[in-house]
Design an enzyme around this catalytic site. Structure first.
Site, mmCIF file in Angstrom:
data_model
loop_
_atom_site.group_PDB
_atom_site.id
_atom_site.type_symbol
_atom_site.label_atom_id
_atom_site.label_comp_id
_atom_site.label_asym_id
_atom_site.label_seq_id
_atom_site.Cartn_x
_atom_site.Cartn_y
_atom_site.Cartn_z
ATOM 1 N N GLY A 93 0.800 -1.218 0.000
ATOM 2 C CA GLY A 93 0.000 0.000 0.000
ATOM 3 C C GLY A 93 0.833 1.269 0.000
ATOM 4 O O GLY A 93 0.396 2.298 0.520
ATOM 5 N N HIS A 100 9.282 6.948 3.116
ATOM 6 C CA HIS A 100 8.807 7.502 4.392
ATOM 7 C C HIS A 100 8.615 6.379 5.394
ATOM 8 O O HIS A 100 8.103 5.318 5.066
ATOM 9 C CB HIS A 100 7.526 8.321 4.218
ATOM 10 C CG HIS A 100 6.401 7.658 3.478
ATOM 11 N ND1 HIS A 100 6.445 7.382 2.130
ATOM 12 C CD2 HIS A 100 5.191 7.208 3.902
ATOM 13 C CE1 HIS A 100 5.311 6.806 1.752
ATOM 14 N NE2 HIS A 100 4.528 6.684 2.811
#
Lengths: 114, 114
Positions: A93, A100
């Site tokens: 996902g 990040h």
């Protein structure tokens, strides 16, 4: 102007709730928090995801996780606990193609992690 | 003999399904997999968790995530996607007090991550 939202945030060209920054990293609150504390730690430099890291980025990655520790401490969840998550590609996902690390805490986290 | 199961595995004193190892890191299959691919990446040296990392460990952490990439590629989930997770302390459900990164893939991962 970059088309990458995290590059724009790192450059100060897009708004974000920044909680920490230095010459290599920026930490900002996730816009759709899934825990009382939900902060993203990103490198200033554009790196698509973990797979795009080069051997010479080892210290940068270690620094990003040091920043994860720091923001967890600052948010008061270091002792109670926190989860650090990095998503790579579709099955995980990954939603923004700029590396990040999610830092989530402030509640018990379930298992499996998604 | 160490009381830490991951130290014993790293020393070859306890059985594990090791999929990769080098002078700094060991990767082994999780005994209770929660995805078709579920591998743990640990440092050989005993480090309790992310919070216990020292500044001089930055390159080691980067190396561990490089190993995460490698085992994801070797397991055939790099392109389809994988999630890397580190749990710190109680709220995150940290179960062994030796730093370990979970690498999960081979299925779509839900959100939030626990």
């Amino acid at each position: 102007m970059s088309s990458c939202i995290f590059c724009r945030i790192a450059a100060g060209e897009a708004p974000a709730d920044v909680v920490y920054q230095d010459d290599r990293a920026v930490a900002l609150r996730d816009r759709h928090p899934r825990a009382p504390v939900h902060i993203l730690v990103i490198p200033r430099r554009h790196i698509a995801n973990l797979l795009a890291l080069l051997d010479e980025d080892e210290a940068l990655v270690g620094h990003l996780l040091g920043v994860a520790n720091r923001v967890a401490r600052d948010a008061g969840v270091a002792e109670s606990g926190f989860r650090v998550v990095a998503n790579v590609n579709r099955d995980a996902g990954q939603s923004v193609d700029h590396l990040h690390f999610h830092v989530l805490g402030g509640r018990p986290m379930g298992w499996p992690p998604g």
